[in-house]
Structures are given as structure tokens and as C-alpha cells.
Design a protein around this motif. Structure first.
Motif, PDB file in Angstrom:
ATOM      1  N   GLU A  58      46.390  53.070  38.739  1.00 16.85           N
ATOM      2  CA  GLU A  58      46.134  53.088  40.193  1.00 16.85           C
ATOM      3  C   GLU A  58      47.435  53.182  40.984  1.00 16.85           C
ATOM      4  OE1 GLU A  58      43.765  49.684  41.046  1.00 16.85           O
ATOM      5  OE2 GLU A  58      42.072  50.371  39.842  1.00 16.85           O
TER       6      GLU A  58
ATOM      7  N   ASP B  29      41.212  43.376  35.514  1.00 20.20           N
ATOM      8  CA  ASP B  29      41.091  43.360  36.985  1.00 20.20           C
ATOM      9  C   ASP B  29      42.141  42.450  37.617  1.00 20.20           C
ATOM     10  OD1 ASP B  29      39.006  45.128  36.997  1.00 20.20           O
ATOM     11  OD2 ASP B  29      37.470  43.561  36.888  1.00 20.20           O
ATOM     12  N   LYS B  30      42.306  41.280  37.017  1.00 16.27           N
ATOM     13  CA  LYS B  30      43.309  40.360  37.572  1.00 16.27           C
ATOM     14  C   LYS B  30      44.712  40.936  37.416  1.00 16.27           C
ATOM     15  CE  LYS B  30      40.597  36.171  36.965  1.00 16.27           C
ATOM     16  NZ  LYS B  30      40.375  34.965  36.149  1.00 16.27           N
ATOM     17  N   LYS B  32      45.484  44.063  37.475  1.00 13.78           N
ATOM     18  CA  LYS B  32      45.658  45.078  38.511  1.00 13.78           C
ATOM     19  C   LYS B  32      45.976  44.416  39.861  1.00 13.78           C
ATOM     20  CE  LYS B  32      42.845  48.779  36.543  1.00 13.78           C
ATOM     21  NZ  LYS B  32      41.593  49.554  36.638  1.00 13.78           N
ATOM     22  N   ASP B  33      45.285  43.330  40.090  1.00 13.77           N
ATOM     23  CA  ASP B  33      45.550  42.603  41.341  1.00 13.77           C
ATOM     24  C   ASP B  33      46.999  42.132  41.404  1.00 13.77           C
ATOM     25  OD1 ASP B  33      42.990  43.000  42.138  1.00 13.77           O
ATOM     26  OD2 ASP B  33      42.268  41.009  41.553  1.00 13.77           O
ATOM     27  N   VAL B  34      47.486  41.690  40.248  1.00 15.54           N
ATOM     28  CA  VAL B  34      48.871  41.214  40.206  1.00 15.54           C
ATOM     29  C   VAL B  34      49.831  42.358  40.543  1.00 15.54           C
ATOM     30  CG1 VAL B  34      50.709  40.365  38.689  1.00 15.54           C
ATOM     31  CG2 VAL B  34      48.427  39.333  38.602  1.00 15.54           C
ATOM     32  N   GLN B  36      49.194  45.095  42.287  1.00 16.40           N
ATOM     33  CA  GLN B  36      49.071  45.417  43.714  1.00 16.40           C
ATOM     34  C   GLN B  36      49.830  44.410  44.571  1.00 16.40           C
ATOM     35  OE1 GLN B  36      47.580  47.923  45.182  1.00 16.40           O
ATOM     36  NE2 GLN B  36      46.182  48.823  43.685  1.00 16.40           N
ATOM     37  N   GLU B  37      49.616  43.151  44.263  1.00 18.14           N
ATOM     38  CA  GLU B  37      50.251  42.103  45.062  1.00 18.14           C
ATOM     39  C   GLU B  37      51.767  42.126  44.894  1.00 18.14           C
ATOM     40  OE1 GLU B  37      49.068  40.189  47.258  1.00 18.14           O
ATOM     41  OE2 GLU B  37      50.733  38.779  47.550  1.00 18.14           O
ATOM     42  N   GLU B  69      47.749  32.520  39.998  1.00 15.20           N
ATOM     43  CA  GLU B  69      46.417  32.953  39.593  1.00 15.20           C
ATOM     44  C   GLU B  69      45.889  32.095  38.459  1.00 15.20           C
ATOM     45  OE1 GLU B  69      44.267  34.902  40.742  1.00 15.20           O
ATOM     46  OE2 GLU B  69      42.875  35.052  39.042  1.00 15.20           O
TER      47      GLU B  69
END
Lengths: 397, 164
Positions: A58, B29-30, B32-34, B36-37, B69
Motif C-alpha cells: 500500500e 492489518d495491524k 499495515k497500520d503501524v 501508515q502511522e 499497540e
């Protein structure tokens, strides 16, 4: 090198990494033996992780696109311009500039549209149902109160308008004291002769002089000494006419109320006690001031018949009375007791607005309404006092 | 750091941050969140972070985001060590896969310092800077983590040996 039970593992790592010399290795091994630590076991084939080949798919969401500037719009200010565009704050040329910029940066078109969708529309289906509870009930005065209010006359600022004329008059001739004999009016409630008195406050200061003609009840001048430096503020219209304004607090208004005139009888002793120090203001009728050439520093139109209105009216035991009673300290004598204090930010505003209404309503009802004039005691004080004394003497003759 | 350099960082480090997070969290998913953040944080400070220091900045941010997290999840989803143990024994295919699965049983600090060491080749000192630990503490955690992983491997070996 100081090996302890707390850090020997770090030395084991260093050993495995080949960072220790022989002496240090011996020292570490001795420590392990001494503490029953299996040196060989611990340093044998410790696993190492190999990186995976996972990829982050992504990345496109992380990249920041290069923004092509156009005209005066660039990377730093385009959001501000987008908002202004959607708020219709830009002129035609600026709007075209934004549109050109967006064309050159198509990835920002979404942002431009998003700002357009950020406007909130009020939900008109939501309504406050208890509006009636918020509304203020109108206070309706009985007719006699209005009539009394007419008698409780008005305050007008004469100030600069007529003063110069009087000053000139004074310079040329000594004005004569003239008994005022206005025609009685049905709309004006005049104090009776018995109520025409000189007043003093509780500390013995003279606070009012009420001169009544023996034959004409309506022939009157009122002089009041108010021992406060504060003035009741005039309306803005009066301010525009070069009248200084000073609002009263509620406490200050109560202070004035405390020195409200008391009916103690007629006599020249009031005049004897009046001094510029204790009499910062004198209240006389408009006609009296004109006739005697008094030079007021500040002059207000104020209803005079406060005392009369407050004490002689028979108020029913209803909301109106309670309202009046509650606001009595600030409203008595002002002839504006029907005004809601809650609508105003200060007593001064109440009074000044009341004057405005009084001018409109009361004056129209009766041209003979008494007019009170507050005169700041200054260099004209002695002159006013002398004239009053002369008048007393003439009356006594 | 300018925008171009920031984009270069995305190109160079997004995958590596993702691997670091995925290996530590075991949740795509987590992870990916990391990522992004992490990049959101560096973008916030893009004017003050030098390009040359971007990598440790990114891993430091990722480390702290992961710690947050993990602690947040521990309050709501306690780690089921038994389940993890069974997962390891039932689904491994090679030693690295077992090791990565076993990694989940380690305390988060041990996990992260081993990952930073093994994946990124950071020195103990650099790992200490990223994690806020002393160099000696980093070594101790790495040693304890590896020792625990070795025990996991041995227990799996024993399990295989006794299976018919």
C-alpha cells in the motif's frame, strides 16, 4: 570488566560475537562456573532470524505527490485557496487560477471537491420546544401608573444646546427669579402642597428642596442634593450630544436610594447646609434652571415625581407590584418602572432607555410635564444656591 | 528532508518497517497500520528530520507504535501462550517459520531488539537508540530472546521425535 548476574548475558553475546579477548573469556567462564551457569549450553547455536520477503503493498498511499505550482498557488497555500474557492471568496480571476492549478494537479481534484462537501447544513427539523418558557412576560402597567409616569416626568439633557445662550444672558444681565406657574394638566399628577417638602437623608444631609407656591400647587421647583459622585447614564443619543456617561452598578443605585428624599418640612436650612462638597448635584426643574440661568455641567432629563409614584400609587399584590418593588431601588422616581432590567446591561442603560421612551411617550402626552435637571455643582453652585436663597426670602416676604 | 526524499524513504523502508511490524505483531492489518502511522509521523516532522537520519527515525517510531499497540491489545486480548505453542507445533514447515512463530511468545522488547538486530543489522548501540535501552540491556534482551527461541526449537524437535 565486571561481570555480574545481571549483565553476564551481555558478555555471553559479546563472546559469541567475538568481541572478548582471551582474558575476558577466561573471566567469563570462571564466572559461569562459579554461578553454575552452563557456558557451553548457552553459547551453542543460538538461532538467528532471517528476514522475510513480505512486502508492503500500500505504498501508493504513503507517497506524497509532487505539486505543480500555478500562478500564486503552490504546495504551501493550495489548501487555503481550495477552501476560499469553495467558500466563494475568490473573484473570477482567482477562481480560474484555482481551477487551472487543479487541472495541473489532478490528484488534488478530490481534495478540492472534498472541501466543497465540508459545508454543514443546519437540520431545520430540530426545534426547541420550550420557547414559551424562555419568553419574558410583558409587564403591563395600569392606566393610573402611566398617568403617574407622565407626572413623573422626564429627563432631558439640555447641555450644550442652550447653555451658551444662558451664559450670554448671564453676562449681560442678572436674571430675575420668576415663579413658575405652568397650567395644570389632567395628564400630570402634581404633588400636593402637603407633599412639597424639603428632604434630608438619614445623616442629616439635605437632599431635596421642594418649593411650592401657595396658590398654585403645580408651581414648583425641586432641588435635590445627591451625595454620590456617580451619575445616572444618559442614553447614547445623549452621549452623542457631548454628555459624559457613567453607569451605575446596582449597589451604587441602592446607595442613591438610601439618600432618597424624605419629607421633613420646608425651610431654608437646606440651603444653608448645601455646599459644593456635599452637594455634587442639584436637581431643579427645567424651567427653574432656565429662569435662573443655572449653568449645569451635566443635565439629564429625568422624571421627577419618583417619590410620589412610589408611595402614593396603590399597587395590586400581583406580579407587577412585585416587579416594581424588586426594582424599586433603581427605578423609583425614574418613571420607567415598566422597563425590564433584565434586558439591559446596567441600571444606567435602563434609565437612559427609559428616558428615551419617556421622551417619546410622556412628553407627547403633556407639554406641561415637569422636567428635572441634574446640575453638577461646580462654579455655578454658589450662584444657584444664592438664587434659591433669594427666592426663599422673596417667598417669605 | 524534502518531499522527494520522503518518497524515497517510502520506497526504501516501507517494506522493511512492514516486515518488522508483521514479525512482531503477527497481524497483517495491524502491521499495515503501524507502517501508515510511522510514515504519517515522519511526514509531520518532514521539515526537521534529516534524510540521513530517516531510517532510525522510522524504526524508532515504528517500535513505539508497536509497543503502544501491543500494550493496548494486551488489555483487551490477553496473549494465549498455549494457543501460540500449539500453532507453532502444528503448522511449521521450516526452521525459520518456527522461529518466526515462536517469536510471538517473547516479550515485546526481546522480540523487537532481535528483529532490529537480525532483520536490519543494527548494532546494539543503534538498537539502544531506537528502543531507548542501554547497549548492555539490548545485549541481555537479545541473549534472553535467542535462548528462549532455542528452547522453542528444541521443544519442537522433541515433539517431532516422539510423534509416530
Amino acid at each position: 570488566m565486571k561481570i555480574s548476574i545481571n549483565n553476564y548475558e551481555a558478555y555471553l553475546i559479546d563472546y559469541m560475537d567475538g568481541r572478548l579477548n582471551n582474558a575476558e573469556i577466561q573471566q567469563l567462564k570462571a564466572f559461569c562456573v562459579q554461578n553454575h551457569i552452563d557456558f557451553e549450553e548457552l553459547t551453542e547455536d543460538l538461532p538467528v532470524l532471517e528476514s522475510t520477503d513480505d512486502t508492503f503493498d500500500e505504498k501508493e498511499y504513503l507517497f506524497k505527490n509532487k505539486i505543480v505550482p500555478f500562478g500564486n498557488i503552490n504546495e504551501d497555500n493550495y489548501e487555503e485557496r481550495f477552501i476560499a474557492y469553495q467558500e466563494l471568496l475568490l473573484d473570477g480571476e482567482e477562481e480560474r487560477e484555482v481551477e487551472e492549478f487543479a487541472d495541473k494537479n489532478p490528484l488534488l481534484l478530490k481534495d478540492l471537491r472534498t472541501y466543497g462537501n465540508c459545508r454543514l447544513e443546519p437540520d431545520t427539523t430540530i426545534a426547541f420546544k420550550d420557547k414559551d418558557n424562555l419568553k419574558k412576560k410583558a409587564v403591563i402597567l395600569p392606566l393610573y401608573a402611566k398617568i403617574a409616569a407622565v407626572a413623573a416626568v422626564i429627563a432631558v439633557l439640555f447641555g450644550l444646546f442652550w447653555l451658551p445662550k444662558n451664559e450670554n444672558d448671564n453676562a449681560n444681565q442678572q436674571p430675575e427669579l420668576v415663579e413658575l406657574t405652568p397650567e395644570p394638566s389632567e395628564n400630570v399628577l402634581y404633588p400636593s402642597e402637603k407633599e412639597s417638602v424639603i428632604s434630608q437623608d438619614e445623616e442629616g444631609r439635605d437632599v431635596a428642596l421642594y418649593v411650592s407656591d401657595d396658590k398654585q400647587q403645580s408651581n414648583e421647583d425641586v432641588v435635590r442634593n445627591i451625595s454620590t459622585e456617580k451619575q445616572i447614564a444618559p442614553h447614547n443619543e445623549d452621549v452623542a450630544r457631548n454628555v459624559s456617561t457613567e453607569f451605575l452598578t446596582e449597589n451604587e443605585t441602592e446607595e442613591i436610594q438610601e439618600i432618597r428624599p424624605k419629607q421633613i418640612g420646608i425651610g431654608p436650612e437646606l440651603l444653608a447646609s448645601l455646599t459644593p462638597k456635599n452637594a455634587t448635584e442639584i436637581e431643579v426643574s427645567k424651567d427653574f434652571a432656565i429662569e435662573n440661568g443655572l449653568l449645569p455641567e451635566r443635565v439629564f432629563f429625568l422624571p421627577v415625581n419618583d417619590f410620589h409614584l412610589a408611595q402614593n400609587q396603590e399597587w395590586d399584590d400581583n406580579d407587577d407590584y412585585e416587579y416594581y418593588d424588586h426594582h424599586r431601588p433603581s427605578l423609583i422616581g425614574k418613571g420607567i418602572s415598566w422597563l425590564s432590567k433584565d434586558r439591559y446591561g446596567s441600571i444606567g442603560e435602563v434609565v437612559s432607555d427609559g428616558l428615551r421612551i419617556a421622551k417619546r411617550e410622556v412628553i407627547e402626552l403633556s407639554e406641561q410635564a415637569l422636567v428635572a435637571v441634574y446640575i453638577k455643582a461646580d462654579e455655578s453652585f454658589d450662584e444657584a444656591k444664592n438664587r434659591l436663597e433669594e427666592r426663599f426670602e422673596r417667598k417669605s416676604e | 528532508m524534502n518531499k522527494s526524499q520522503y518518497n524515497k524513504c517510502v520506497e526504501q523502508y516501507a517494506d522493511r518497517i512492514f516486515r518488522f511490524a508483521l514479525s512482531s505483531l503477527r497481524d497483517e492489518d495491524k502491521a499495515k497500520d503501524v507502517v501508515q502511522e510511522t510514515f504519517a509521523r515522519i511526514w509531520e516532522h518532514v521539515d526537521t528530520v534529516e534524510f540521513e537520519r530517516a531510517k532510525p527515525y522510522l524504526f524508532t517510531a515504528a517500535h513505539h507504535i508497536m509497543i503502544d499497540e501491543i500494550r493496548r491489545c494486551q488489555k483487551t486480548e490477553p496473549l494465549d501462550a498455549t494457543y501460540i505453542q500449539e500453532s507453532i507445533s502444528n503448522s511449521y514447515s521450516d526452521i525459520q517459520e518456527v522461529l518466526h512463530s515462536a517469536l510471538a511468545t517473547l516479550p515485546e522488547v526481546q522480540r523487537n531488539v532481535i528483529l532490529l538486530c537480525d532483520y536490519e543489522g543494527y548494532s546494539y548501540q543503534e538498537i539502544g537508540e531506537i528502543t531507548g535501552l542501554s547497549e548492555s540491556q539490548v545485549k541481555v534482551y537479545i541473549f534472553r530472546g535467542r535462548t528462549a527461541l532455542k528452547k522453542q526449537l528444541k521443544s519442537i524437535d522433541n515433539l517431532i521425535d516422539v510423534e509416530p
